[in-house]
Enzyme design. Sequence first.
Site, PDB file in Angstrom:
ATOM      1  N   LYS A  74      -2.731 -19.961  34.411  1.00 22.28           N
ATOM      2  CA  LYS A  74      -1.408 -19.609  33.901  1.00 22.28           C
ATOM      3  C   LYS A  74      -1.083 -18.166  34.262  1.00 22.28           C
ATOM      4  O   LYS A  74      -1.957 -17.296  34.257  1.00 22.28           O
ATOM      5  CB  LYS A  74      -1.370 -19.791  32.384  1.00 22.28           C
ATOM      6  CG  LYS A  74      -1.539 -21.243  31.942  1.00 22.28           C
ATOM      7  CD  LYS A  74      -1.460 -21.392  30.441  1.00 22.28           C
ATOM      8  CE  LYS A  74      -1.613 -22.856  30.028  1.00 22.28           C
ATOM      9  NZ  LYS A  74      -1.582 -23.048  28.565  1.00 22.28           N
TER      10      LYS A  74
ATOM     11  N   ASP B  75     -53.742 -17.061  33.435  1.00 19.62           N
ATOM     12  CA  ASP B  75     -54.148 -18.407  33.004  1.00 19.62           C
ATOM     13  C   ASP B  75     -53.277 -18.867  31.835  1.00 19.62           C
ATOM     14  O   ASP B  75     -53.771 -19.390  30.845  1.00 19.62           O
ATOM     15  CB  ASP B  75     -55.624 -18.405  32.601  1.00 19.62           C
ATOM     16  CG  ASP B  75     -56.219 -19.818  32.578  1.00 19.62           C
ATOM     17  OD1 ASP B  75     -55.500 -20.772  32.962  1.00 19.62           O
ATOM     18  OD2 ASP B  75     -57.377 -19.967  32.174  1.00 19.62           O
TER      19      ASP B  75
END
Length: 638
Positions: A26, A500
């Site tokens: 718009k 790990d």
Amino acid sequence: MSERNLEQLFIKRSQQKKKTSPLNYKERLFVLSDEKISYYDYDPEKGKKKSLKGSIELEKIKCVETVIPEDNSPPERLFPFQIIYDEGPLYVFSKSDDIRKLWIRKIRHVVRFNKDLMQKYHPRFWEDGVWRCCQQAVKQAMGCQVLETRNGGFANKSHRKSRKPLPPTPEEEKPSRPLPPQPPQPPPQQGPCPGSTVIAEYSYPPMAPQDLELRKDEEYTILEMSDANWWKARDKYGKEGYIPANYVTEATSGLEKFDWYCKNMNRSQAEHLMKTENKDGGFLVRDSSKAGKYTVSVFSKAGGETVGMCKHYNICTTSQGQFYLAQSHNFSSIPDLINYHQHNSAGLVSRLKHFVSNRVESAPSPFGLGYGVWEIDPTHLTFIKELGCGQFGVVKYGKWQGQHDVAIKMIKEGSMSEDDFIEEAKVMMKLRHQNLVQLYGVCTTQRPIYIVTEFLSNGCLLTYLRETLKGPTPIHLLEMCKDVTEGMAYLESQQFIHRDLAARNCLVAANGDIKVTDFGLSRYVLDDEYTSSAGTKFPVRWSPPEVLLYCKFSSKSDIWAYGVLMWEIYTLGKMPYERLNNSEIVDKVSTGLRLYRPQLANERVYSIMSTCWREKAEERPTFEELASNVQDLLYEMQ
């Protein structure tokens, strides 16, 4: 009235409220003043602005940048730019590149002193629930492209306290060569400082002779903070000693003295606590997942049902700084709000009848077994039961000095490079975070050596997912992921690589918090099967291509493993690549295979996992970025 600086007709793209919202464009009249950017409906026939459609306060703007046009854009949408503020990006389309440059330059100039200016941005649009440039599915995700000029061309200075106009800077006056960089400003002091008064959130019985007893809700004066985790303090009777820093708080919000306030509690923990109490109208106030915000959690047995339900209400603020849950009932403070709703439901599922709290039971683990304790006398340890057997040997639950719960790893000889570890353990003792398992000390005067750590009663996360957790909600699973990201973000900030990371190396506290353990220990393993990627014990299923092929570990390999850990959480503990052996995994992952989306993970959660598994390590996010993305998604889900 503020002086108007610029006015221009632009096309504005609508802001998507939902993923499926249609886009629309718009024409609006944009007005830039000294305080805000406003946009209005416009009457082209009369050449006049009409009603105000929206505005952005300049102090909330974080970045102004161009946007790459959409594919096959019409002529009127070839020159887009974005204004990024607290609520996200506002997309505007200029009629020409010159006008776009003028507005970007002008806005950058007037907001150059703002705090929280961005260093990265998204060069493409947010559309259909994803960023078109990087495919991240969280709207608040950190940008994927570094701004070419620092802060997007904004001046790198501390933010102004006033928005009075500054003297104009002539654009034609340009220095012939760059000015030298400004020295970095020291960050503002946060939290208590020597001389300030703190309140004990929990009672603390002294563990070492130099410790000071803490009594819940009493005040103490901080004397010395040379150790970040053990502060020297004085009580109201004049007695001095060391206290654990995480047991006291500066009463910044003023809520700490109220029993209904649970400072460090997430949604799942609140629901568990209220369901355990099982009282209609049970309630508590907790920190929201969004910093600086608060949530009221309420338990209700509507209609006399035996099984109740939990509702959560975010405490909102008006533009005048008042607090409310029901919009027509505003209060100057949160205690006043709670007091009102203790007598009136006013739109809540129930009035607030009974406060629920676990503040006494949920005291955090202190950072060690007393100030300065490092080498632990093994005669002070009592072994109670075996918890399991790990890479280094047996792990047992026990007591220190007959009263404090601890976990004790008994390191079998020949499994670890002991001298190297003992030296490193002195560094690891200083790693302190609520989502890391705390290392208390070691016993090195005999063999086998012992590693003494915090004990977590719910054990290993992997076992917890497989055997204990029943019917978890999506928010509960995401909260688990959030805990791990925050612990790992801290390790990352300390330049510490886990190597790990997996569900088996996380533990679950009594209150459901997840804590990362065994960080860095894999470096001291003396087992070729474990340390070589060709070995059967090597964590192949959690490793990225650069580790599988070249054993190249980094914080980015931890990121990959975290993505797999998220997958473990959302599959409730399934084995990654369960139908493949290690050699097949190495071949297939190196050529692009990735884990599938778990049934319990929606597309946005899976998108976060997928960013962890990018082939190029440098393209993976940091843990800080992951923590932000997870927290933003969690806030949206609540």
